[in-house]
Motif scaffolding. Structure first.
Motif, PDB file in Angstrom:
ATOM      1  N   GLN A  64      35.374  41.190  34.074  1.00 28.21           N
ATOM      2  CA  GLN A  64      35.281  42.431  33.322  1.00 28.21           C
ATOM      3  C   GLN A  64      36.514  43.318  33.467  1.00 28.21           C
ATOM      4  O   GLN A  64      37.148  43.368  34.522  1.00 28.21           O
ATOM      5  N   ILE A  65      36.798  44.008  32.365  1.00 29.95           N
ATOM      6  CA  ILE A  65      37.736  45.124  32.379  1.00 29.95           C
ATOM      7  C   ILE A  65      36.895  46.377  32.167  1.00 29.95           C
ATOM      8  O   ILE A  65      36.037  46.412  31.288  1.00 29.95           O
ATOM      9  N   ARG A  66      37.140  47.391  32.979  1.00 30.76           N
ATOM     10  CA  ARG A  66      36.452  48.670  32.802  1.00 30.76           C
ATOM     11  C   ARG A  66      37.468  49.711  32.346  1.00 30.76           C
ATOM     12  O   ARG A  66      38.492  49.909  32.999  1.00 30.76           O
ATOM     13  N   ALA A  67      37.189  50.344  31.233  1.00 26.12           N
ATOM     14  CA  ALA A  67      38.037  51.423  30.726  1.00 26.12           C
ATOM     15  C   ALA A  67      37.195  52.682  30.653  1.00 26.12           C
ATOM     16  O   ALA A  67      36.083  52.668  30.126  1.00 26.12           O
ATOM     17  N   GLU A  68      37.696  53.761  31.203  1.00 23.11           N
ATOM     18  CA  GLU A  68      36.929  54.998  31.170  1.00 23.11           C
ATOM     19  C   GLU A  68      37.832  56.190  30.917  1.00 23.11           C
ATOM     20  O   GLU A  68      38.983  56.231  31.332  1.00 23.11           O
ATOM     21  N   LEU A  69      37.262  57.135  30.195  1.00 24.22           N
ATOM     22  CA  LEU A  69      37.905  58.426  29.958  1.00 24.22           C
ATOM     23  C   LEU A  69      37.288  59.387  30.957  1.00 24.22           C
ATOM     24  O   LEU A  69      36.080  59.601  30.956  1.00 24.22           O
ATOM     25  N   VAL A 108      41.901  52.431  33.650  1.00 23.52           N
ATOM     26  CA  VAL A 108      41.509  51.075  33.263  1.00 23.52           C
ATOM     27  C   VAL A 108      41.710  50.172  34.464  1.00 23.52           C
ATOM     28  O   VAL A 108      42.757  50.223  35.136  1.00 23.52           O
ATOM     29  N   GLU A 109      40.706  49.343  34.761  1.00 22.82           N
ATOM     30  CA  GLU A 109      40.763  48.450  35.919  1.00 22.82           C
ATOM     31  C   GLU A 109      40.258  47.070  35.541  1.00 22.82           C
ATOM     32  O   GLU A 109      39.357  46.938  34.715  1.00 22.82           O
ATOM     33  N   ALA A 110      40.848  46.053  36.156  1.00 21.05           N
ATOM     34  CA  ALA A 110      40.350  44.687  36.032  1.00 21.05           C
ATOM     35  C   ALA A 110      39.491  44.412  37.257  1.00 21.05           C
ATOM     36  O   ALA A 110      39.990  44.361  38.383  1.00 21.05           O
ATOM     37  N   LEU A 111      38.174  44.274  37.043  1.00 23.74           N
ATOM     38  CA  LEU A 111      37.238  44.148  38.155  1.00 23.74           C
ATOM     39  C   LEU A 111      37.180  42.708  38.657  1.00 23.74           C
ATOM     40  O   LEU A 111      37.258  41.759  37.875  1.00 23.74           O
ATOM     41  N   GLN A 112      37.018  42.555  39.955  1.00 19.98           N
ATOM     42  CA  GLN A 112      36.823  41.236  40.548  1.00 19.98           C
ATOM     43  C   GLN A 112      35.386  40.784  40.279  1.00 19.98           C
ATOM     44  O   GLN A 112      34.452  41.593  40.243  1.00 19.98           O
ATOM     45  N   GLU A 113      35.198  39.485  40.088  1.00 21.15           N
ATOM     46  CA  GLU A 113      33.878  38.957  39.748  1.00 21.15           C
ATOM     47  C   GLU A 113      32.835  39.261  40.812  1.00 21.15           C
ATOM     48  O   GLU A 113      31.670  39.530  40.502  1.00 21.15           O
ATOM     49  N   SER A 168      48.648  33.742  39.004  1.00 19.85           N
ATOM     50  CA  SER A 168      47.572  33.668  38.007  1.00 19.85           C
ATOM     51  C   SER A 168      46.237  33.507  38.733  1.00 19.85           C
ATOM     52  O   SER A 168      45.596  32.461  38.686  1.00 19.85           O
ATOM     53  N   HIS A 169      45.829  34.530  39.459  1.00 21.24           N
ATOM     54  CA  HIS A 169      44.622  34.469  40.276  1.00 21.24           C
ATOM     55  C   HIS A 169      43.371  34.453  39.402  1.00 21.24           C
ATOM     56  O   HIS A 169      43.146  35.343  38.593  1.00 21.24           O
ATOM     57  N   GLY A 170      42.540  33.410  39.567  1.00 21.13           N
ATOM     58  CA  GLY A 170      41.276  33.342  38.847  1.00 21.13           C
ATOM     59  C   GLY A 170      41.399  32.930  37.397  1.00 21.13           C
ATOM     60  O   GLY A 170      40.409  32.897  36.677  1.00 21.13           O
ATOM     61  N   ALA A 171      42.612  32.612  36.950  1.00 22.35           N
ATOM     62  CA  ALA A 171      42.811  32.230  35.556  1.00 22.35           C
ATOM     63  C   ALA A 171      42.805  30.705  35.416  1.00 22.35           C
ATOM     64  O   ALA A 171      43.116  29.971  36.345  1.00 22.35           O
ATOM     65  N   ARG A 172      42.431  30.250  34.245  1.00 22.46           N
ATOM     66  CA  ARG A 172      42.439  28.816  33.934  1.00 22.46           C
ATOM     67  C   ARG A 172      43.701  28.480  33.158  1.00 22.46           C
ATOM     68  O   ARG A 172      44.182  29.276  32.346  1.00 22.46           O
ATOM     69  N   GLN A 173      44.214  27.282  33.370  1.00 18.57           N
ATOM     70  CA  GLN A 173      45.420  26.858  32.682  1.00 18.57           C
ATOM     71  C   GLN A 173      45.210  25.497  32.025  1.00 18.57           C
ATOM     72  O   GLN A 173      44.494  24.644  32.546  1.00 18.57           O
ATOM     73  N   GLU A 174      45.836  25.338  30.864  1.00 20.85           N
ATOM     74  CA  GLU A 174      45.858  24.048  30.196  1.00 20.85           C
ATOM     75  C   GLU A 174      47.190  23.906  29.473  1.00 20.85           C
ATOM     76  O   GLU A 174      47.829  24.908  29.124  1.00 20.85           O
TER      77      GLU A 174
END
Length: 271
Positions: A147-152, A167-172, A214-220
């Motif tokens: 998830q990305i959380r964006a807040e005003l 705006v933050e990129a949340l850890q699973e 590229s932490h937690g990302a998939r690559q192909e």
């Protein structure tokens, strides 16, 4: 200004041995190469204004829009961008992908008008949940699991009119966010719209195979050769260069007042 031969050669040399892989989700793909942002700014007429030996890289916009970008490897706010009149500022952590930062800076240098979609509507259309809070602020979250959380949010409780974007990129599984950004002041809507466009898109980005950041990302495999990936970068940069040149050619000339002859001092005789 166009990129120099040395700048092009340096980028090509750094990427000639990296096998391009499609990496997703893009917001966990790692920072990538910051030149995705800075080369576009330079091509659009920005200049490097940092002092020799300064560990920071400072880029300043053209005379008609003297915005400033600071790339500071020593700060948690790796990217710092300020408007020419100091009416707004934006900071992005080091792990924010360069493509997401470019959603903001590309619209800054292009002066792109608003799309008419609207920030919150763009997020809802992409499947994000949007919550309206009792105090008038809002929060949006992208679909799980990453998830990305964006807040005003309100900057000061005593001044409810002054708000900022966080705006933050949340850890699973919880813990410290993978990255964060903070934007405050009178932000032009088209800059936020450009940023939101990059936040909601699910298109993968290109990174080198087994990129350690590229932490937690998939690559192909992408099917691109390193040479093709480099060519794609310069095609993007050259597009900004052509746009800047076209703008300079079509910009109306400024009429200057005709010079007047200086008056002679009273003590000097003209005879």
């Amino acid at each position: 200004m166009a990129l120099s031969t040395a700048q092009r050669a340096s980028y090509s040399r750094d990427h000639h041995s990296k096998i391009p892989f499609l990496t997703e989700p893009r917001h966990l793909a790692g920072p990538g190469d910051p030149r995705h942002v800075t080369h576009a700014l330079l091509a659009a007429g920005w200049s490097i204004t940092s002092a020799p030996g300064d560990p920071r890289t400072v880029l300043t916009g053209p005379a008609q829009a003297r915005h400033q970008l600071v790339l500071d490897p020593l700060s948690t706010s790796y990217w710092q961008i300020e408007s020419a009149d100091w009416s707004w500022c934006a900071s992005f952590g080091r792990m924010v992908p360069a493509e997401i930062v470019a959603g903001f800076t590309d619209h800054l240098i292009a002066g792109t008008p608003r799309s008419g979609v609207g920030l919150w509507a763009r997020m809802e259309k992409a499947g994000w949940s949007v919550e309206q809070r009792p105090d008038g602020t809002r929060e949006a979250r992208s679909p799980r699991p990453h998830q990305i959380r964006a807040e005003l949010v309100k900057v000061y409780e005593e001044n409810p009119e002054q708000t900022a974007w966080r705006v933050e990129a949340l850890q699973e599984y919880g813990g410290t966010p993978a990255w964060h950004m903070w934007i405050s002041g009178a932000i032009p809507e088209h800059l936020l719209d450009g940023l939101a466009e990059q936040l909601v898109t699910t298109a993968p980005v290109v990174r080198g195979m087994y990129d350690p950041e590229s932490h937690g990302a998939r690559q192909e495999p992408s099917g691109l050769t390193p040479e093709q990936a480099v060519e794609a970068h310069f095609a993007r940069v050259d597009a900004f260069d052509r746009r800047a040149r076209s703008h300079r050619r079509t910009r109306p000339a400024v009429s200057l007042p005709a010079p007047t002859a200086p008056s002679a001092p009273a003590s000097v005789s003209l005879r």
